[in-house]
Design a protein around this motif. Structure first.
Motif, PDB file in Angstrom:
ATOM      1  N   UNK A  79     -19.526 145.091  43.356  1.00 36.40           N
ATOM      2  CA  UNK A  79     -19.630 144.546  42.006  1.00 36.40           C
ATOM      3  C   UNK A  79     -19.058 143.139  42.016  1.00 36.40           C
ATOM      4  N   UNK A  80     -19.750 142.240  41.331  1.00 31.25           N
ATOM      5  CA  UNK A  80     -19.299 140.862  41.250  1.00 31.25           C
ATOM      6  C   UNK A  80     -19.560 140.305  39.872  1.00 31.25           C
ATOM      7  N   UNK A  81     -19.445 139.003  39.743  1.00 28.89           N
ATOM      8  CA  UNK A  81     -19.634 138.332  38.462  1.00 28.89           C
ATOM      9  C   UNK A  81     -21.081 138.478  37.997  1.00 28.89           C
ATOM     10  N   UNK A  82     -21.340 139.472  37.173  1.00 31.12           N
ATOM     11  CA  UNK A  82     -22.659 139.665  36.581  1.00 31.12           C
ATOM     12  C   UNK A  82     -23.652 140.435  37.429  1.00 31.12           C
ATOM     13  N   UNK A  83     -23.240 140.982  38.571  1.00 35.21           N
ATOM     14  CA  UNK A  83     -24.176 141.723  39.410  1.00 35.21           C
ATOM     15  C   UNK A  83     -23.523 142.968  39.989  1.00 35.21           C
ATOM     16  N   UNK A  84     -24.379 143.897  40.397  1.00 30.48           N
ATOM     17  CA  UNK A  84     -23.965 145.087  41.131  1.00 30.48           C
ATOM     18  C   UNK A  84     -24.960 145.265  42.271  1.00 30.48           C
ATOM     19  N   UNK A  85     -24.452 145.564  43.459  1.00 31.58           N
ATOM     20  CA  UNK A  85     -25.279 145.980  44.584  1.00 31.58           C
ATOM     21  C   UNK A  85     -24.946 147.444  44.786  1.00 31.58           C
ATOM     22  N   UNK A  86     -25.957 148.295  44.685  1.00 29.02           N
ATOM     23  CA  UNK A  86     -25.734 149.740  44.687  1.00 29.02           C
ATOM     24  C   UNK A  86     -26.914 150.446  45.335  1.00 29.02           C
ATOM     25  N   UNK A  87     -26.751 151.731  45.651  1.00 24.46           N
ATOM     26  CA  UNK A  87     -27.892 152.474  46.197  1.00 24.46           C
ATOM     27  C   UNK A  87     -29.068 152.496  45.212  1.00 24.46           C
ATOM     28  N   UNK A  88     -30.266 152.520  45.763  1.00 27.38           N
ATOM     29  CA  UNK A  88     -31.463 152.681  44.931  1.00 27.38           C
ATOM     30  C   UNK A  88     -31.469 154.076  44.321  1.00 27.38           C
ATOM     31  N   UNK A  89     -32.054 154.183  43.121  1.00 29.59           N
ATOM     32  CA  UNK A  89     -32.187 155.467  42.424  1.00 29.59           C
ATOM     33  C   UNK A  89     -33.647 155.671  42.026  1.00 29.59           C
ATOM     34  N   UNK A  90     -34.014 156.910  41.884  1.00 31.15           N
ATOM     35  CA  UNK A  90     -35.381 157.235  41.448  1.00 31.15           C
ATOM     36  C   UNK A  90     -35.704 156.573  40.112  1.00 31.15           C
ATOM     37  N   UNK A  91     -34.727 156.493  39.219  1.00 31.73           N
ATOM     38  CA  UNK A  91     -34.997 155.893  37.906  1.00 31.73           C
ATOM     39  C   UNK A  91     -35.117 154.372  37.947  1.00 31.73           C
ATOM     40  N   UNK A  92     -35.055 153.766  39.140  1.00 29.80           N
ATOM     41  CA  UNK A  92     -35.298 152.335  39.299  1.00 29.80           C
ATOM     42  C   UNK A  92     -36.787 152.008  39.421  1.00 29.80           C
ATOM     43  N   UNK A  93     -37.649 153.014  39.439  1.00 29.54           N
ATOM     44  CA  UNK A  93     -39.068 152.781  39.730  1.00 29.54           C
ATOM     45  C   UNK A  93     -39.701 151.748  38.805  1.00 29.54           C
ATOM     46  N   UNK A  94     -39.550 151.872  37.497  1.00 29.34           N
ATOM     47  CA  UNK A  94     -40.200 150.921  36.578  1.00 29.34           C
ATOM     48  C   UNK A  94     -39.685 149.493  36.790  1.00 29.34           C
ATOM     49  N   UNK A  95     -38.374 149.335  36.992  1.00 26.94           N
ATOM     50  CA  UNK A  95     -37.813 148.001  37.232  1.00 26.94           C
ATOM     51  C   UNK A  95     -38.308 147.448  38.564  1.00 26.94           C
ATOM     52  N   UNK A  96     -38.392 148.307  39.577  1.00 27.04           N
ATOM     53  CA  UNK A  96     -38.902 147.888  40.874  1.00 27.04           C
ATOM     54  C   UNK A  96     -40.330 147.375  40.739  1.00 27.04           C
ATOM     55  N   UNK A  97     -41.163 148.107  40.037  1.00 28.32           N
ATOM     56  CA  UNK A  97     -42.559 147.694  39.851  1.00 28.32           C
ATOM     57  C   UNK A  97     -42.650 146.378  39.089  1.00 28.32           C
ATOM     58  N   UNK A  98     -41.813 146.222  38.087  1.00 29.05           N
ATOM     59  CA  UNK A  98     -41.824 144.997  37.277  1.00 29.05           C
ATOM     60  C   UNK A  98     -41.540 143.758  38.129  1.00 29.05           C
ATOM     61  N   UNK A  99     -40.571 143.856  39.035  1.00 32.07           N
ATOM     62  CA  UNK A  99     -40.146 142.683  39.797  1.00 32.07           C
ATOM     63  C   UNK A  99     -40.853 142.533  41.137  1.00 32.07           C
ATOM     64  N   UNK A 100     -41.277 143.638  41.741  1.00 32.29           N
ATOM     65  CA  UNK A 100     -41.876 143.576  43.078  1.00 32.29           C
ATOM     66  C   UNK A 100     -43.350 143.183  43.051  1.00 32.29           C
ATOM     67  N   UNK A 101     -44.025 143.416  41.948  1.00 32.65           N
ATOM     68  CA  UNK A 101     -45.449 143.104  41.870  1.00 32.65           C
ATOM     69  C   UNK A 101     -45.660 141.663  41.436  1.00 32.65           C
ATOM     70  N   UNK A 102     -45.232 140.746  42.315  1.00 27.56           N
ATOM     71  CA  UNK A 102     -45.294 139.322  42.028  1.00 27.56           C
ATOM     72  C   UNK A 102     -45.601 138.599  43.341  1.00 27.56           C
ATOM     73  N   UNK A 103     -46.719 137.934  43.404  1.00 30.73           N
ATOM     74  CA  UNK A 103     -47.129 137.252  44.637  1.00 30.73           C
ATOM     75  C   UNK A 103     -46.103 136.212  45.080  1.00 30.73           C
ATOM     76  N   UNK A 104     -45.378 135.592  44.143  1.00 28.10           N
ATOM     77  CA  UNK A 104     -44.362 134.606  44.508  1.00 28.10           C
ATOM     78  C   UNK A 104     -43.166 135.266  45.191  1.00 28.10           C
ATOM     79  N   UNK A 105     -42.840 136.485  44.786  1.00 30.75           N
ATOM     80  CA  UNK A 105     -41.724 137.219  45.394  1.00 30.75           C
ATOM     81  C   UNK A 105     -42.080 137.616  46.825  1.00 30.75           C
TER      82      UNK A 105
END
Length: 184
Positions: free
Chosen positions: A12-38
Motif C-alpha cells: 500500500x502506498x500513496x493512493x495505490x494498492x498492489x494486491x492479489x487479483x480477485x475474481x471480482x476484478x473482471x469488469x475493471x480488468x476488461x475496462x482497462x485491458x481492452x485498449x490498443x494503446x495499453x
C-alpha cells in the motif's frame, strides 16, 4: 471459475494498492485491458481486443502464474497489473519485471511510485539480487519509470519482436540488490 491463487504480498502506498487479483476484478480488468494503446508495448499473451473470455482465463491462472502477478488498484478498483517472472537454476536470484496501467491513469507518476514500493517488498520476499525489465522501442514512459527506480540500460536486442507486422527492438534494463549490487 475458481478463485485465483493467493499470495502474501500486498503493498500500500500513496493512493495505490498492489494486491492479489480477485475474481471480482473482471469488469475493471476488461475496462482497462481492452485498449490498443495499453497493449501496444506488451507481449502477445495480452491480446487485443481483450474479451471477457481473456479476462476469465487470466483470473483463473491459465495465462500467467497468479502467485507472481498482482493487481494495481487506484481509486478503489483494479486498473493495471504488475508481475515478476522468477528465473530458475543458476539464475534463481533473478526475476523479470512487467507492468501495465489503464490509460486513464497515465501521466500522473503512479507507476514510478508503485514500482518502487512493489520492489521494496518483492525483492526481499522472493530473495532476489537482480530484477530485469524489457521495453519495446518507443515506450519512453516505461523507460522513465525504470530509470526513476534505479534500473540501468544493459543493451538492445535489435528486431527481437515482431508485433503487428513490424519488427521492434527490445531494450534491456536491470537493477541489482544485496551482494550482487555491492560486488559490482
Amino acid at each position: 471459475m475458481a478463485e485465483p491463487a493467493r499470495t502474501p504480498l500486498r503493498v500500500e502506498g500513496a493512493g495505490f494498492v498492489v494486491r492479489p487479483w480477485r475474481i471480482d476484478d473482471l469488469d475493471a480488468l476488461l475496462e482497462h485491458a481492452d485498449d490498443a494503446q495499453v497493449v501496444r508495448g506488451l507481449s502477445d499473451r495480452f491480446p487485443h481486443p481483450y474479451r471477457r473470455a481473456d479476462g476469465e482465463a487470466f483470473l483463473s491462472g491459465r495465462v500467467v502464474d497468479l502467485s507472481t502477478a498482482w493487481a494495481i488498484e487506484l481509486e478503489g478498483r483494479a486498473c493495471g497489473g504488475i508481475g515478476l517472472l522468477p528465473q530458475q537454476g543458476e539464475r534463481e536470484h533473478v526475476a523479470r519485471l512487467g507492468y501495465w496501467l489503464g490509460r486513464r491513469h497515465w501521466g500522473r507518476g503512479h507507476m514510478s511510485r508503485l514500482v518502487g514500493a512493489f520492489l521494496d517488498a518483492a525483492v526481499p520476499a522472493f530473495g532476489l539480487q537482480r530484477v530485469e525489465a524489457f521495453v519495446l522501442d518507443g515506450n519512453t514512459a516505461s523507460v522513465r519509470v525504470l530509470a526513476k527506480n534505479g534500473f540501468q540500460p544493459e543493451g538492445t536486442t535489435r528486431a527481437a519482436v515482431c508485433k503487428d507486422g513490424r519488427f521492434h527492438d527490445l531494450h534491456w534494463f536491470a537493477r541489482l540488490w544485496g551482494e550482487a549490487a555491492s560486488g559490482h
